[in-house]
Design a protein around this motif. Structure first.
Motif, PDB file in Angstrom:
ATOM      1  N   GLU A   1      19.808  30.334 -52.854  1.00  0.00           N
ATOM      2  CA  GLU A   1      18.606  31.004 -52.663  1.00  0.00           C
ATOM      3  C   GLU A   1      18.745  32.143 -51.308  1.00  0.00           C
ATOM      4  O   GLU A   1      19.721  31.813 -50.561  1.00  0.00           O
ATOM      5  CB  GLU A   1      17.319  30.252 -52.301  1.00  0.00           C
ATOM      6  CG  GLU A   1      16.915  29.480 -53.301  1.00  0.00           C
ATOM      7  CD  GLU A   1      15.771  29.907 -54.380  1.00  0.00           C
ATOM      8  OE1 GLU A   1      15.408  31.110 -54.244  1.00  0.00           O
ATOM      9  OE2 GLU A   1      15.379  29.012 -55.075  1.00  0.00           O
ATOM     10  N   LYS A   2      17.907  33.184 -51.007  1.00  0.00           N
ATOM     11  CA  LYS A   2      17.954  33.997 -49.935  1.00  0.00           C
ATOM     12  C   LYS A   2      17.684  32.799 -48.604  1.00  0.00           C
ATOM     13  O   LYS A   2      16.672  32.155 -48.755  1.00  0.00           O
ATOM     14  CB  LYS A   2      16.740  35.002 -49.885  1.00  0.00           C
ATOM     15  CG  LYS A   2      17.262  36.057 -50.893  1.00  0.00           C
ATOM     16  CD  LYS A   2      15.982  37.182 -51.080  1.00  0.00           C
ATOM     17  CE  LYS A   2      16.369  38.193 -51.969  1.00  0.00           C
ATOM     18  NZ  LYS A   2      15.316  38.985 -52.448  1.00  0.00           N
ATOM     19  N   THR A   3      18.628  33.106 -47.777  1.00  0.00           N
ATOM     20  CA  THR A   3      18.144  32.160 -46.491  1.00  0.00           C
ATOM     21  C   THR A   3      16.765  32.237 -45.950  1.00  0.00           C
ATOM     22  O   THR A   3      16.252  31.175 -45.494  1.00  0.00           O
ATOM     23  CB  THR A   3      19.412  32.729 -45.434  1.00  0.00           C
ATOM     24  OG1 THR A   3      20.546  32.767 -45.995  1.00  0.00           O
ATOM     25  CG2 THR A   3      19.288  31.991 -44.245  1.00  0.00           C
TER      26      THR A   3
ATOM     27  N   THR B   1      25.209  28.418 -45.129  1.00  0.00           N
ATOM     28  CA  THR B   1      24.696  29.908 -45.259  1.00  0.00           C
ATOM     29  C   THR B   1      25.952  30.676 -45.237  1.00  0.00           C
ATOM     30  O   THR B   1      26.751  30.451 -44.591  1.00  0.00           O
ATOM     31  CB  THR B   1      23.889  30.302 -43.974  1.00  0.00           C
ATOM     32  OG1 THR B   1      22.661  29.476 -44.197  1.00  0.00           O
ATOM     33  CG2 THR B   1      23.267  31.750 -44.114  1.00  0.00           C
TER      34      THR B   1
ATOM     35  N   THR C   1      27.199  35.093 -46.269  1.00  0.00           N
ATOM     36  CA  THR C   1      27.004  36.529 -46.654  1.00  0.00           C
ATOM     37  C   THR C   1      27.579  36.940 -47.838  1.00  0.00           C
ATOM     38  O   THR C   1      28.979  36.511 -48.104  1.00  0.00           O
ATOM     39  CB  THR C   1      27.398  37.535 -45.722  1.00  0.00           C
ATOM     40  OG1 THR C   1      26.862  36.978 -44.563  1.00  0.00           O
ATOM     41  CG2 THR C   1      26.780  38.847 -46.055  1.00  0.00           C
ATOM     42  N   ASP C   2      27.199  37.057 -49.250  1.00  0.00           N
ATOM     43  CA  ASP C   2      27.583  37.336 -50.310  1.00  0.00           C
ATOM     44  C   ASP C   2      28.251  38.753 -50.294  1.00  0.00           C
ATOM     45  O   ASP C   2      28.198  39.645 -49.423  1.00  0.00           O
ATOM     46  CB  ASP C   2      26.911  37.138 -51.582  1.00  0.00           C
ATOM     47  CG  ASP C   2      25.676  38.042 -51.863  1.00  0.00           C
ATOM     48  OD1 ASP C   2      25.723  38.986 -51.101  1.00  0.00           O
ATOM     49  OD2 ASP C   2      24.870  37.871 -52.809  1.00  0.00           O
TER      50      ASP C   2
ATOM     51  N   GLY D   1      27.717  41.408 -51.699  1.00  0.00           N
ATOM     52  CA  GLY D   1      26.638  42.497 -51.584  1.00  0.00           C
ATOM     53  C   GLY D   1      25.992  42.528 -50.367  1.00  0.00           C
ATOM     54  O   GLY D   1      25.027  43.298 -50.139  1.00  0.00           O
TER      55      GLY D   1
ATOM     56  N   GLU E   1      24.039  40.197 -48.921  1.00  0.00           N
ATOM     57  CA  GLU E   1      23.002  39.276 -49.015  1.00  0.00           C
ATOM     58  C   GLU E   1      23.079  38.027 -48.320  1.00  0.00           C
ATOM     59  O   GLU E   1      24.173  37.452 -48.271  1.00  0.00           O
ATOM     60  CB  GLU E   1      22.407  39.030 -50.140  1.00  0.00           C
ATOM     61  CG  GLU E   1      21.309  38.281 -50.477  1.00  0.00           C
ATOM     62  CD  GLU E   1      20.062  39.512 -50.896  1.00  0.00           C
ATOM     63  OE1 GLU E   1      19.409  39.540 -50.139  1.00  0.00           O
ATOM     64  OE2 GLU E   1      20.157  39.763 -52.246  1.00  0.00           O
ATOM     65  N   GLN E   2      22.284  37.384 -47.212  1.00  0.00           N
ATOM     66  CA  GLN E   2      22.345  36.275 -46.411  1.00  0.00           C
ATOM     67  C   GLN E   2      21.757  35.264 -47.583  1.00  0.00           C
ATOM     68  O   GLN E   2      20.698  35.146 -47.995  1.00  0.00           O
ATOM     69  CB  GLN E   2      21.360  36.074 -45.470  1.00  0.00           C
ATOM     70  CG  GLN E   2      22.140  36.987 -44.076  1.00  0.00           C
ATOM     71  CD  GLN E   2      22.938  35.978 -43.541  1.00  0.00           C
ATOM     72  OE1 GLN E   2      24.105  36.232 -43.542  1.00  0.00           O
ATOM     73  NE2 GLN E   2      22.495  35.006 -42.796  1.00  0.00           N
ATOM     74  N   ILE E   3      22.860  34.129 -48.023  1.00  0.00           N
ATOM     75  CA  ILE E   3      22.507  33.043 -49.130  1.00  0.00           C
ATOM     76  C   ILE E   3      22.563  31.850 -48.597  1.00  0.00           C
ATOM     77  O   ILE E   3      23.664  31.481 -47.343  1.00  0.00           O
ATOM     78  CB  ILE E   3      23.692  33.304 -50.125  1.00  0.00           C
ATOM     79  CG1 ILE E   3      23.668  34.813 -50.801  1.00  0.00           C
ATOM     80  CG2 ILE E   3      23.322  32.304 -51.276  1.00  0.00           C
ATOM     81  CD1 ILE E   3      22.388  35.158 -51.764  1.00  0.00           C
TER      82      ILE E   3
END
Ligand code: HAM
Length: 425
Positions: A45-47, A67, A69-70, A72, A74-76
């Protein structure tokens, strides 16, 4: 090149996995009786969901999340627990419409970067439940009793159900100040970790395991003695409902839990068989989390249990549910029998039978040895003789009886009858 698994994770191999399947099946049976339905939420999910949901100052968020960064940007985060995701899903899909209590359960892997030790993993499995939409203390009691019933169905004895109340936004801030006042003069005697917690999360000092802190915590004021009237009567009701059950319970005034979303009732189930990591299950009430994620006011109560810990203390193995022993082992000799055998095995499997064979296609003796080892109930022998005479030889491995079966439609039907129904095709 030999690559080994990562520290703190484990494979669940056939032989052990049957126990897991059995536990999951009993959980589903018991939970369904109480009206819970399964939900499957994503593993990442988003962090921000976990950081805000679990609490910025908790150990999980500060030190334990996986955690990244993907691609794109996004912090995941790989989910460290399930509650935040279920709340996100509840709000996203407006499960509060139509109004009522929504009861959900889930099972799956969670990820926390903790120091691996017995009973503590970096990938571990939880089964969790969330009852969303009622602040009735009856729910608190029902959900805890459902859990105890589940444990008792697994044959687990001697578990300790410990409960506490953490108060609500009306009474907790006042208690927090009283607690801080009392801790202030003893700060120098507390461990460095508790010194760091003093400003940000002083309640956690109550359940620190460091010997000098345990000593000090004993004399500190407890939440349950500083509850507002509503929280006090609520907690009393929970206790009176628990008293109507056959399960033993006790109040642990030092139980504060490691996640920030709790209010009022919290609980843990412990087993002395587990050693240092003795909590099989933890949970409680979280009445503001749904609102924090922009949902309507929705009081909730839930728990999650650790599968690895649970499996390690289950006293007996349940029956295998999915990993079946073969119904039949097919032995074939010679090129014609090889083809006929291949086709027959496929037909029988498509009719619901579990059928095994020898892929090395060795001698009769070696195939029979493998048939024996496979624990199949029946062996079907297909040699050159049988092909010539258009029949199969069926041997019952329990009593040694042999039956000849014609390789015709009617013969196949009688084979199904002899083998029993298998699974429903
Ligand atoms: P939790 O106490 O963090 O609560 O975890 C619940 C259970 O998961 C623990 O009692 C333990 O059995 C197991 N567990 C936790 N960490 C590990 C680990 N590193 N290795 C093995 N087992 C572990 C929660 O996760 C909340 N979401 C529970 C909840 C649901 N509260 C309300 N609803």
């Amino acid at each position: 090149m030999k690559i080994q698994s990562i520290r703190g994770v484990k494979d669940i191999l056939p032989g052990e996995v049957e126990k897991w399947q059995w536990v999951e099946q009993i959980a589903a049976q018991v939970f369904h009786r109480y009206g819970f339905k399964e939900i499957r939420v994503p593993i990442f999910e988003k962090t921000g969901l976990f950081a805000r949901g679990i609490g910025e100052t908790t150990d999980i968020v500060e030190k334990e999340m996986y955690t990244f960064t993907d691609r794109g940007g996004e912090q995941i985060t790989l989910r460290p627990e399930g509650t935040a995701s279920v709340v996100r899903s509840y709000v996203e899909h407006k499960l509060y419409n139509p109004p009522g209590v929504v009861k959900l359960y889930y099972a799956g892997p969670m990820f926390r970067y903790e120091r691996p030790q017995a009973g503590r993993f970096r990938q571990f499995y939880q089964i969790g439940v969330e009852a969303m939409g009622s602040g009735n203390p009856m729910i608190d009691a029902e959900v805890m009793l459902m859990l105890m019933e589940f444990f008792s169905r697994l044959g687990l004895m001697g578990l300790e159900l410990q409960i506490n109340s953490l108060g609500c936004p009306a009474c907790r801030p006042g208690y927090r100040e009283i607690l801080k006042d009392r801790i202030r003069e003893r700060l120098s005697s507390l461990c460095p970790n508790c010194n760091a917690r003093y400003e940000r999360n002083p309640l956690r000092i109550l359940d620190c395991k460091t010997p000098q802190c345990v000593e000090i915590a004993r004399d500190l004021p407890k939440t349950k003695d500083h509850l507002c009237e509503t929280c006090r009567s609520n907690f009393a009701e929970v206790q009176s409902f628990l008293d109507m059950s056959p399960f033993a319970w006790s109040i642990n005034p030092l139980l504060v839990r490691g996640l920030d979303y709790y209010s009022r009732t919290t609980f843990e189930v412990k087993s002395e068989k587990l050693g240092a990591q003795d909590a099989i299950c933890g949970g409680g009430r979280y009445d503001s989390l749904v609102e924090e994620f922009d949902g309507p006011p929705t009081p909730c109560f839930g728990f999650a249990l650790g599968m690895e810990r649970l499996i390690s203390i289950i006293p007996f193995e349940g029956p295998s549910t999915v990993n079946r022993k073969p119904d039949l082992f097919v032995v074939s000799l010679g090129p014609e029998a090889r083809k006929t055998g291949f086709q027959l095995v496929q037909t029988l499997r498509s009719k619901g039978m579990a059928v095994e064979r020898d892929y090395e296609e060795g001698s009769m003796k070696s195939q029979m040895r493998k048939a024996n080892k496979s624990d199949a109930r029946f062996v079907l022998i297909l040699g050159e003789n049988e092909i010539r005479e258009n029949k199969y030889l069926l041997k019952n491995m329990q009593d040694g009886n042999q039956t000849e079966i014609h390789a015709t439609e009617a013969g196949l039907e009688s084979l199904f009858t002899l083998l029993g129904s298998g699974e429903t095709p």
